[in-house]
Design an enzyme around this catalytic site. Structure first.
Site, mmCIF file in Angstrom:
data_model
loop_
_atom_site.group_PDB
_atom_site.id
_atom_site.type_symbol
_atom_site.label_atom_id
_atom_site.label_comp_id
_atom_site.label_asym_id
_atom_site.label_seq_id
_atom_site.Cartn_x
_atom_site.Cartn_y
_atom_site.Cartn_z
ATOM 1 N N HIS A 58 -28.190 23.106 13.470
ATOM 2 C CA HIS A 58 -29.018 22.238 12.606
ATOM 3 C C HIS A 58 -29.841 21.268 13.447
ATOM 4 O O HIS A 58 -29.325 20.291 13.979
ATOM 5 C CB HIS A 58 -28.123 21.466 11.638
ATOM 6 N N HIS A 60 -34.140 19.581 13.673
ATOM 7 C CA HIS A 60 -35.525 19.543 13.174
ATOM 8 C C HIS A 60 -36.440 19.536 14.393
ATOM 9 O O HIS A 60 -36.708 18.471 14.949
ATOM 10 C CB HIS A 60 -35.750 18.292 12.321
ATOM 11 N N GLN A 153 -38.947 18.751 2.682
ATOM 12 C CA GLN A 153 -38.476 17.384 2.951
ATOM 13 C C GLN A 153 -38.729 16.428 1.788
ATOM 14 O O GLN A 153 -37.912 15.560 1.510
ATOM 15 C CB GLN A 153 -39.165 16.845 4.221
ATOM 16 N N HIS A 211 -29.971 20.816 2.745
ATOM 17 C CA HIS A 211 -29.575 19.430 2.990
ATOM 18 C C HIS A 211 -28.942 18.955 1.685
ATOM 19 O O HIS A 211 -29.643 18.836 0.675
ATOM 20 C CB HIS A 211 -30.790 18.557 3.317
ATOM 21 N N GLU A 214 -26.789 14.159 1.282
ATOM 22 C CA GLU A 214 -26.856 13.330 2.495
ATOM 23 C C GLU A 214 -27.166 11.898 2.071
ATOM 24 O O GLU A 214 -28.275 11.395 2.208
ATOM 25 C CB GLU A 214 -27.928 13.839 3.472
ATOM 26 N N ASP A 310 -29.065 17.661 14.722
ATOM 27 C CA ASP A 310 -30.011 17.217 13.685
ATOM 28 C C ASP A 310 -31.323 16.739 14.305
ATOM 29 O O ASP A 310 -32.379 17.228 13.950
ATOM 30 C CB ASP A 310 -29.396 16.129 12.796
ATOM 31 N N TRP A 316 -35.635 9.564 12.717
ATOM 32 C CA TRP A 316 -34.295 9.296 12.190
ATOM 33 C C TRP A 316 -33.310 8.895 13.283
ATOM 34 O O TRP A 316 -32.281 8.318 13.012
ATOM 35 C CB TRP A 316 -33.768 10.535 11.459
HETATM 36 N N1 17E Z 1 -34.601 14.838 7.000
HETATM 37 C C1 17E Z 1 -33.541 14.624 6.188
HETATM 38 O O1 17E Z 1 -33.676 14.714 4.962
HETATM 39 N N2 17E Z 1 -32.344 14.333 6.720
HETATM 40 C C2 17E Z 1 -32.191 14.242 8.031
HETATM 41 N N3 17E Z 1 -30.990 13.950 8.536
HETATM 42 C C3 17E Z 1 -33.295 14.456 8.900
HETATM 43 C C4 17E Z 1 -34.483 14.770 8.330
HETATM 44 C C5 17E Z 1 -33.135 14.344 10.355
HETATM 45 FE FE FE2 Z 2 -31.237 17.641 8.834
#
Ligand code: 17E
Ligand code: FE2
Length: 413
Positions: A58, A60, A153, A211, A214, A310, A316
């Protein structure tokens, strides 16, 4: 007698055995305690640890190496990260994304990562990030394997055009369908987004990596929706729930019921302990939550858990080196996986378990398989994690890809 391309002499296997490994035509041709064969290149390994490569399940890559552009994340939250990235992604070009992605892949590969699943943000109308990462996937395929997730996203229903962009991304060749149900406007939109993801995965025959939950909100319960859809679609291990940090906040009665459903579903889990220990808990006072999913309990249930970085230097998370040993090290701490078997399990979560998440065939050190392996300056998995050992040799598809010297201290007194 057939001549081998490479011979690694005196390796220590993960099971603690002394082995030689011969490589011919990109494949592992022999493994034995002692091989009496000829080879173009003979590398004395001197009892160092030989392991299948690290799997980054995982990351980005589209945002990697963009930290501080256009500004730093002051609150440290996921939400400010998404805002900053929304600004930065206005200026994406193919070259910009490809250069940063390839630079990151080189950092990863030099530290033993040879399989990577990257998310590509597809809620941006030009689909530049996706196009760039699809091109990167092809350009690097002789030395590293990349899977691309179409990741909306900003939510599938956050803007009217987003749903079509996600489908276009699959037509363009993304390997995996992504999603972000906890970020959709409403609970109903979140549930609808999960259903849409499963429809698209069925239509285009793709894997799923969402995702999921989170957030620290203990009411964020999309994991149950993902598991139920996986059971009904019969997709099981083709499905992955990433992050699931809210699972760390669920009450135990619900967690117990959920665990039974997860068992039935046999989906995969990815935790990203480096980043979620920093992103989560930001609205807490004290005690502050750890912001990771129930890694230990999922592992104890025999479910497949892998670990990801990540982020490497992005809106982030400004830190990060791409080392999977850093990830495993942080997991051991944050998930309290400090027993001997638990630390070994953390190592497996960045190797074998990652290969299961990515559904890789041909992973592992066995005769006849592609010769992808790494040599670490360590005696065993525990030692590798404790010292975040140097990866001395990286062998990709039968060829020596990278070599790193072990740092040495010279005492001057
Ligand atoms: N976008 C998201 O929704 N969550 C994350 N942890 C990252 C990007 C890095
Ligand atoms: Fe992520």
């Amino acid at each position: 007698m057939m001549k081998n391309d490479l011979l690694l002499q005196g390796c220590r296997s993960l099971a603690g055995e002394q082995i030689d490994i011969a490589i011919t035509d990109g494949k592992i041709s022999a493994i034995a305690p002692h091989l009496d064969v000829e080879a173009e290149i003979v590398i004395p390994i001197d009892g160092k640890l030989v392991s299948p490569p690290f799997v980054e399940s995982h990351i980005h890559l589209d945002s990697a190496l963009s930290a501080g552009e256009p500004r730093a994340n002051q609150s440290g939250t996921l939400f400010e990260g998404i805002e900053i990235w929304a600004e930065r992604k206005q200026n994406l070009t193919l070259t910009d994304v490809k250069e940063r992605a390839i630079e990151t892949l080189k950092q990863q590969a030099s530290q033993g990562v040879l399989f990577v699943r990257t998310h590509a943000d597809v809620s941006e109308p030009s689909l530049t990030a996706l196009q760039a990462l699809l091109e990167v996937r092809e350009e690097v395929k002789d030395w590293i394997t990349v899977q691309v997730v179409a990741f909306p996203q900003d939510g599938i229903y956050g803007k009217p055009e987003n749903e079509a962009l996600l489908e276009k991304a699959l037509e363009m060749g993304a390997d995996v369908v992504g999603g972000i149900p906890h970020y959709e406007f409403t609970r109903e939109d979140g549930v609808r987004s999960v259903h849409r993801i499963f429809e698209l995965a069925g239509k285009y025959n793709r894997l799923i990596d969402i995702h999921c939950d989170e957030i620290d909100d203990e009411q964020s319960r999309f994991l149950e929706v993902v598991a139920a859809c996986a059971i009904r679609a019969g997709m099981n291990s083709k499905v992955t729930a990433s992050h699931t940090t809210a699972f760390g906040s669920y009450n135990n009665a619900y967690a117990y019921k959920l665990m039974g459903l997860l068992q039935r579903s046999q989906i995969n889990f990815i935790a990203n302990p480096l980043i979620n220990i920093t992103l989560q808990g930001r609205t807490d006072t004290y005690p502050k939550r750890r912001g990771v999913t129930r890694v230990k309990e999922l592992w104890q249930q025999g479910l497949n858990v892998s670990l990801g970085h990540d982020c490497v230097q992005d809106p982030w998370y400004s830190l990060g080196t791409g080392s999977m040993l850093d990830v495993a090290y942080m997991a051991a701490h944050v998930c309290q996986m400090t027993g001997m078997a638990e630390i070994d399990a953390c190592y497996d979560m960045v190797t074998t378990q990652g290969s299961r998440t990515l559904q890789l065939d041909d992973y592992g050190i066995e005769i006849g398989k592609p010769a992808n392996l790494i040599v670490l300056d360590a005696g065993d998995r525990f030692d590798a994690i404790r010292r975040r050992a140097t990866v001395c040799y990286v062998i990709s598809q039968g060829k020596l890809l990278a070599q790193t010297e072990v740092p040495q201290t010279k005492w001057r007194q």
